[in-house]
Scaffold this motif. Structure first.
Motif, PDB file in Angstrom:
ATOM      1  N   THR A 290       0.727  -1.132  -0.214  1.00 24.23           N
ATOM      2  CA  THR A 290       0.463  -0.009   0.161  1.00 24.23           C
ATOM      3  C   THR A 290       1.012   1.705  -0.092  1.00 24.23           C
ATOM      4  O   THR A 290       0.624   1.865  -0.660  1.00 24.23           O
ATOM      5  N   VAL A 291       1.639   0.738   0.615  1.00 22.13           N
ATOM      6  CA  VAL A 291       2.743   2.277   0.243  1.00 22.13           C
ATOM      7  C   VAL A 291       3.721   2.465  -0.280  1.00 22.13           C
ATOM      8  O   VAL A 291       3.683   4.153  -0.763  1.00 22.13           O
ATOM      9  N   ALA A 292       3.992   1.184  -0.509  1.00 20.34           N
ATOM     10  CA  ALA A 292       4.732   1.799  -2.227  1.00 20.34           C
ATOM     11  C   ALA A 292       3.821   2.179  -3.139  1.00 20.34           C
ATOM     12  O   ALA A 292       4.481   2.953  -3.844  1.00 20.34           O
ATOM     13  N   ARG A 293       3.303   1.299  -3.689  1.00 19.93           N
ATOM     14  CA  ARG A 293       1.941   2.793  -4.129  1.00 19.93           C
ATOM     15  C   ARG A 293       1.990   3.638  -4.476  1.00 19.93           C
ATOM     16  O   ARG A 293       1.446   4.295  -5.346  1.00 19.93           O
ATOM     17  N   GLU A 294       1.606   4.123  -2.640  1.00 22.57           N
ATOM     18  CA  GLU A 294       0.636   5.898  -2.800  1.00 22.57           C
ATOM     19  C   GLU A 294       2.395   6.252  -3.075  1.00 22.57           C
ATOM     20  O   GLU A 294       1.883   7.506  -3.700  1.00 22.57           O
ATOM     21  N   ALA A 295       3.189   5.981  -2.274  1.00 26.95           N
ATOM     22  CA  ALA A 295       4.580   6.929  -3.225  1.00 26.95           C
ATOM     23  C   ALA A 295       4.262   7.251  -4.370  1.00 26.95           C
ATOM     24  O   ALA A 295       5.433   7.469  -5.103  1.00 26.95           O
ATOM     25  N   ALA A 296       4.723   5.458  -5.252  1.00 27.43           N
ATOM     26  CA  ALA A 296       4.159   5.920  -6.587  1.00 27.43           C
ATOM     27  C   ALA A 296       3.066   6.747  -7.560  1.00 27.43           C
ATOM     28  O   ALA A 296       3.086   7.133  -8.541  1.00 27.43           O
ATOM     29  N   GLY A 297       2.262   6.780  -6.063  1.00 26.76           N
ATOM     30  CA  GLY A 297       0.789   7.715  -7.060  1.00 26.76           C
ATOM     31  C   GLY A 297       0.064   6.727  -7.920  1.00 26.76           C
ATOM     32  O   GLY A 297      -0.542   7.148  -8.901  1.00 26.76           O
ATOM     33  N   ILE A 298       0.206   6.163  -7.148  1.00 27.47           N
ATOM     34  CA  ILE A 298      -0.516   4.401  -7.648  1.00 27.47           C
ATOM     35  C   ILE A 298      -1.997   4.370  -7.733  1.00 27.47           C
ATOM     36  O   ILE A 298      -1.588   3.734  -5.980  1.00 27.47           O
ATOM     37  N   ASP A 299      -3.634   4.522  -8.488  1.00 20.10           N
ATOM     38  CA  ASP A 299      -4.541   4.505  -7.485  1.00 20.10           C
ATOM     39  C   ASP A 299      -4.505   5.507  -5.674  1.00 20.10           C
ATOM     40  O   ASP A 299      -4.986   4.359  -5.217  1.00 20.10           O
ATOM     41  N   LEU A 300      -4.332   6.515  -6.171  1.00 18.60           N
ATOM     42  CA  LEU A 300      -4.291   7.400  -4.819  1.00 18.60           C
ATOM     43  C   LEU A 300      -6.282   7.404  -5.124  1.00 18.60           C
ATOM     44  O   LEU A 300      -6.674   7.941  -5.427  1.00 18.60           O
ATOM     45  N   ALA A 301      -5.992   7.251  -4.127  1.00 20.78           N
ATOM     46  CA  ALA A 301      -7.415   8.502  -2.714  1.00 20.78           C
ATOM     47  C   ALA A 301      -7.632   8.977  -3.206  1.00 20.78           C
ATOM     48  O   ALA A 301      -7.023   9.698  -3.446  1.00 20.78           O
ATOM     49  N   PRO A 302      -8.820  10.008  -3.826  1.00 17.49           N
ATOM     50  CA  PRO A 302      -8.983  11.523  -3.623  1.00 17.49           C
ATOM     51  C   PRO A 302      -8.763  12.595  -2.798  1.00 17.49           C
ATOM     52  O   PRO A 302      -8.834  11.817  -1.513  1.00 17.49           O
ATOM     53  N   GLY A 303      -8.049  13.129  -3.335  1.00 22.36           N
ATOM     54  CA  GLY A 303      -7.473  13.921  -2.374  1.00 22.36           C
ATOM     55  C   GLY A 303      -6.187  13.884  -1.864  1.00 22.36           C
ATOM     56  O   GLY A 303      -5.390  14.565  -0.688  1.00 22.36           O
ATOM     57  N   ARG A 304      -5.357  12.845  -2.244  1.00 21.21           N
ATOM     58  CA  ARG A 304      -4.286  11.892  -1.738  1.00 21.21           C
ATOM     59  C   ARG A 304      -2.717  12.794  -2.457  1.00 21.21           C
ATOM     60  O   ARG A 304      -3.009  12.448  -4.490  1.00 21.21           O
ATOM     61  N   VAL A 305      -2.158  12.485  -2.601  1.00 20.56           N
ATOM     62  CA  VAL A 305      -0.912  13.387  -3.409  1.00 20.56           C
ATOM     63  C   VAL A 305      -0.210  11.978  -3.781  1.00 20.56           C
ATOM     64  O   VAL A 305       0.311  11.443  -2.210  1.00 20.56           O
TER      65      VAL A 305
END
Length: 418
Positions: A290-305
């Motif tokens: 989950t954290v790796a995908r967020e760092a890569a900007g993959i499938d971000l939830a609305p309002g997240r970067v």
């Protein structure tokens, strides 16, 4: 000075400065000597022969901009200052000082003086004009690096412990530390508490002197206890995810709850100083992905970067965590900024927050983010000092009645680093 006989990692000077002033910015300095050899002749046969060296020097001084002299400059503005002239009918010598905090402008002022001398040679072909420029000391700030700034950070730590308000000051002068720093021993300056330095009205209030004395003792104590940043708080922000909250039994702020998707108050960790995922949340096995995908900007939830979520360790012990946001949306630009970090209660006032923030800024710089926004509550003096210690420049204090989610929040201090 033989520095082989002074084998230290860093040093401090005690010189001038009012209570709380911290100096790691000084002038770059150079001394100018201009020598003119004229042609002396008696008045009865002087026509076409006499070259008056005093008038040659007069023309040299006239080439300089009087608006860029000490009487017309302040702060970090530099100058060329004519300090003396010695002359007789045959020769004349001018002495001047060149000063500037900025190294590029400092070199430009040297070239300005040399260019003025060249024009005077053209005006007075019968005179011999020689100019020597010798560097005398350098700006301490030009010797400051991420690896040697322990001495500066310890000064802020000592002041925080003593309840002294730091006053970072760009000195319009230099100290012995300017020379030492230039030669490899970073040496910032701590205050003596004096006022009106180098004047007939100079004085030193006794309470300020006592605080200066306490400052010296506190610095010695910090080093003796091994609490300098090079030993006590060498941290590595582990390149694996941390749990979503610092488990210290405190509520995340309303803005943190919204950004994290409404997380509730975390349970206190058994040891009181480690990160954990409270019962009922995602297990550790799901976090790396989950954290790796967020760092890569993959499938971000609305309002997240895109963001890194890391934990900070000292000797294998977790001391804090940090969220490093690679970009800003409207909410982050207004309130929370690029970096959000927390330090466990047992590790505060040891320089940990400063190091976490500094490494986070370095991470963003590596990603191409040159200007980093960091915020804190207006009444959070400790966080404000940490940000300022890392080079933060206050842009404004945001004064909301409610935040964008209609939850009351405190005024925010908004700083830019870089």
């Amino acid at each position: 000075m033989d520095l082989d006989r002074f084998p230290v990692a860093f040093a401090w000077t005690l010189d001038c400065c009012e209570l709380g002033e911290v100096v790691w910015q000084t002038f770059n300095a150079a001394a100018v000597e201009a020598r003119v050899q004229g042609v002396s002749a008696p008045p009865m046969s002087a026509k076409g022969v006499l070259v008056n060296p005093v008038l040659v020097l007069h023309d040299l001084v006239a080439q300089l901009d009087r608006r860029e002299a000490p009487g017309h400059t302040e702060g970090t503005e530099g100058f060329v200052w004519v300090t003396g002239v010695e002359a007789n009918p045959s020769t004349a010598t001018l002495h001047a000082n060149i000063r500037d905090h900025d190294l590029t402008r400092f070199d430009e002022r040297k070239r300005l003086v040399l260019g003025a001398a060249e024009r005077v040679r053209t005006l007075h072909p019968g005179a011999r004009v020689e100019v020597t420029i010798m560097d005398t000391y350098a700006n301490i700030a030009d010797s400051l690096t991420e690896t040697n700034r322990t001495a500066v950070d310890l000064m802020f730590t000592a002041m925080e412990r003593l309840g002294i308000t730091p006053k970072p000051t760009a000195m319009r002068g230099g100290t012995d530390g300017s020379w030492l720093s230039q030669h490899g021993v970073l040496t910032p300056n701590s205050f003596t508490g004096a006022h009106n330095f180098h004047s007939a009205a100079e004085f030193l209030p006794l309470p300020s002197l006592e605080q200066s004395h306490a400052m010296v003792l506190e610095l010695i104590s910090l080093v003796a206890q091994g609490r300098d940043l090079g030993q006590h708080c060498e941290k590595s922000m582990a390149q694996h995810p941390a749990a979503p909250d610092w488990a210290d039994g405190t509520d995340p702020s309303p803005t943190d709850r919204r950004r994290r998707g409404g997380l509730s108050r975390p349970a206190r960790a058994a040891a009181g100083r480690r990160l954990r995922v409270p019962a009922g949340r995602r297990g550790w096995g799901e976090l790396p992905s989950t954290v790796a995908r967020e760092a890569a900007g993959i499938d971000l939830a609305p309002g997240r970067v895109p963001a890194d979520f890391l934990r900070a360790e000292v000797d294998g012990q977790v001391v804090g965590r940090v969220s490093i946001r690679h970009a800003l949306n409207d909410f982050l630009r207004t309130i929370d900024g690029h970096i959000g970090y927390a330090v466990g209660p047992d590790f505060r006032r040891h320089g940990c927050a400063t190091e976490i923030l500094r490494q986070s800024v370095t991470r963003l710089n590596a990603l191409g983010v040159d200007r980093v926004l960091v915020t804190c509550d207006d009444d959070n003096i400790a966080s404000a000092r940490t940000i300022e210690r890392c080079g933060g420049v206050l842009e404004n204090i945001w004064q909301p009645s409610t935040d964008p989610g209609n939850e009351p929040v405190k005024p925010k201090r908004r700083y830019w680093i870089g």
